[in-house]
Design a protein around this motif. Structure first.
Motif, PDB file in Angstrom:
ATOM      1  N   LEU A 191      11.906 -10.544  24.614  1.00 48.15           N
ATOM      2  CA  LEU A 191      11.381 -11.584  23.726  1.00 48.15           C
ATOM      3  C   LEU A 191      12.464 -12.416  23.056  1.00 48.15           C
ATOM      4  O   LEU A 191      12.257 -13.600  22.766  1.00 48.15           O
ATOM      5  CB  LEU A 191      10.478 -10.943  22.658  1.00 48.15           C
ATOM      6  N   LEU A 192      13.617 -11.806  22.769  1.00 48.75           N
ATOM      7  CA  LEU A 192      14.708 -12.522  22.109  1.00 48.75           C
ATOM      8  C   LEU A 192      15.855 -12.819  23.063  1.00 48.75           C
ATOM      9  O   LEU A 192      16.876 -13.366  22.639  1.00 48.75           O
ATOM     10  CB  LEU A 192      15.221 -11.708  20.905  1.00 48.75           C
ATOM     11  N   LYS A 193      15.685 -12.421  24.324  1.00 48.55           N
ATOM     12  CA  LYS A 193      16.702 -12.681  25.350  1.00 48.55           C
ATOM     13  C   LYS A 193      18.057 -12.073  24.983  1.00 48.55           C
ATOM     14  O   LYS A 193      19.113 -12.649  25.286  1.00 48.55           O
ATOM     15  CB  LYS A 193      16.848 -14.189  25.591  1.00 48.55           C
ATOM     16  N   GLU A 194      18.024 -10.911  24.318  1.00 43.78           N
ATOM     17  CA  GLU A 194      19.273 -10.235  24.005  1.00 43.78           C
ATOM     18  C   GLU A 194      19.844  -9.602  25.278  1.00 43.78           C
ATOM     19  O   GLU A 194      19.091  -9.192  26.169  1.00 43.78           O
ATOM     20  CB  GLU A 194      19.051  -9.165  22.926  1.00 43.78           C
ATOM     21  N   PRO A 195      21.177  -9.531  25.388  1.00 50.00           N
ATOM     22  CA  PRO A 195      21.787  -8.997  26.619  1.00 50.00           C
ATOM     23  C   PRO A 195      21.452  -7.522  26.830  1.00 50.00           C
ATOM     24  O   PRO A 195      21.353  -6.756  25.868  1.00 50.00           O
ATOM     25  CB  PRO A 195      23.290  -9.199  26.386  1.00 50.00           C
ATOM     26  N   PHE A 196      21.270  -7.154  28.073  1.00 53.34           N
ATOM     27  CA  PHE A 196      20.990  -5.763  28.447  1.00 53.34           C
ATOM     28  C   PHE A 196      22.273  -5.151  28.992  1.00 53.34           C
ATOM     29  O   PHE A 196      22.821  -5.614  29.992  1.00 53.34           O
ATOM     30  CB  PHE A 196      19.888  -5.711  29.494  1.00 53.34           C
TER      31      PHE A 196
END
Length: 290
Positions: free
Chosen positions: A121-126
């Motif tokens: 949802l927040l496009k944070e890095p994986f």
């Protein structure tokens, strides 16, 4: 306007004392909820708690800070209140069927769920570090579930509490995206007020009216005044003075203290799987909050 209560040099002893107090307040919540539910129904009990707590917090906001009544802020708080209704409703329903300590452990998996949601949802890095932390937390949750699988009602209770943690995580994501720093306490007070009203409204149709015994009133006031209004105000004070990351460390100990209080006060059993689950979930949350 930011919520800086005061400007002062960092006092490590004061931080330790206040963060320990906050940990004990949050941990005691689950014990007091369990006691209160022994003489009341979950939805109305939760609704009264958050309605009273939200009103007290609203008075704090009005008396200490510039009140901003933008319609958009009220609308956002209303949406958050609907999601919080699910969170609080699921928690209070679920905790009826499981130990307070177990409920605390499962409920505090919220940071792990937030980390998973934030990727999508927040496009944070994986990252592999994040993956290992999430996997560790997931194993911890499975260990907690091992004990509940022997009972249908305990399993249902655990599922409800995890749904509560899921709702809390969703609210956290929306809160981060839509609420500005200067509106945090104000929005929180509206959130609690709206959730309290929703819960009471739903409970009025599904539950019997509460009987206001001494135990019911005392636990309700403790949760509303100490657990909600005081706990939230203390949280914001510590975040303002010492930062969110450092303050959140105290939350790692909440499940451990809740489990200990459940054993000492309610006579609840402590299983090895609970201890291992707390340890793994704690490691997971620590890694995710570094």
């Amino acid at each position: 306007m930011s919520y800086n209560f005061m400007n002062q040099k960092e006092n490590p002893i004061k931080f330790l004392a206040l963060s320990s107090l906050l940990t004990l307040v949050i941990a005691s919540d689950f014990i007091v909820i369990k006691i209160g539910l022994s003489c009341g129904t979950p939805l109305i009990f939760a609704g009264l708690r958050y309605l009273i707590g939200g009103f007290i917090l609203f008075l704090v906001v009005v008396s200490r800070f510039r009140f901003i009544s933008h319609l958009s802020n009220i609308y956002i708080a209303f949406i958050l209140g609907i999601i919080a209704t699910l969170e609080f409703g699921f928690l209070y329903i679920g905790i009826q069927y499981i130990n307070a300590g177990t409920a605390s452990i499962l409920y505090n998996t919220q940071p792990i769920i937030v980390s998973i949601m934030a990727i999508f949802l927040l496009k944070e890095p994986f990252t592999w570090e994040k993956f290992s932390a999430i996997l560790t937390g997931f194993i911890g949750v499975l260990l907690i579930f091992i004990e509940s699988l022997s009972s249908d009602t305990a399993t249902i209770g655990s599922v409800f509490v995890l749904l509560s943690a899921l709702s809390w995580a969703l609210n956290t994501i929306i809160f981060k995206k839509m609420v500005k720093n200067e509106f945090v306490m104000q929005t929180t007070s509206f959130l609690l007020l709206s959730a309290g009203m929703f819960l009471i409204f739903i409970g009025a149709f599904l539950e019997d009216p509460p009987v206001f015994t001494i135990k019911y009133i005392v636990t309700l006031l403790y949760l509303a005044i100490i657990g909600s209004a005081f706990g939230i105000t203390l949280w914001f004070y510590l975040v303002t003075q010492y930062g969110a990351s450092r303050t959140s460390i105290c939350l790692f100990l909440v499940p451990a203290f809740s489990t200990l209080f459940g054993y000492l006060i309610l006579g609840e059993n402590i299983y090895l799987t609970d201890i291992l689950g707390i340890f793994l979930i704690g490691i997971s949350i620590y890694i995710l909050n570094k």
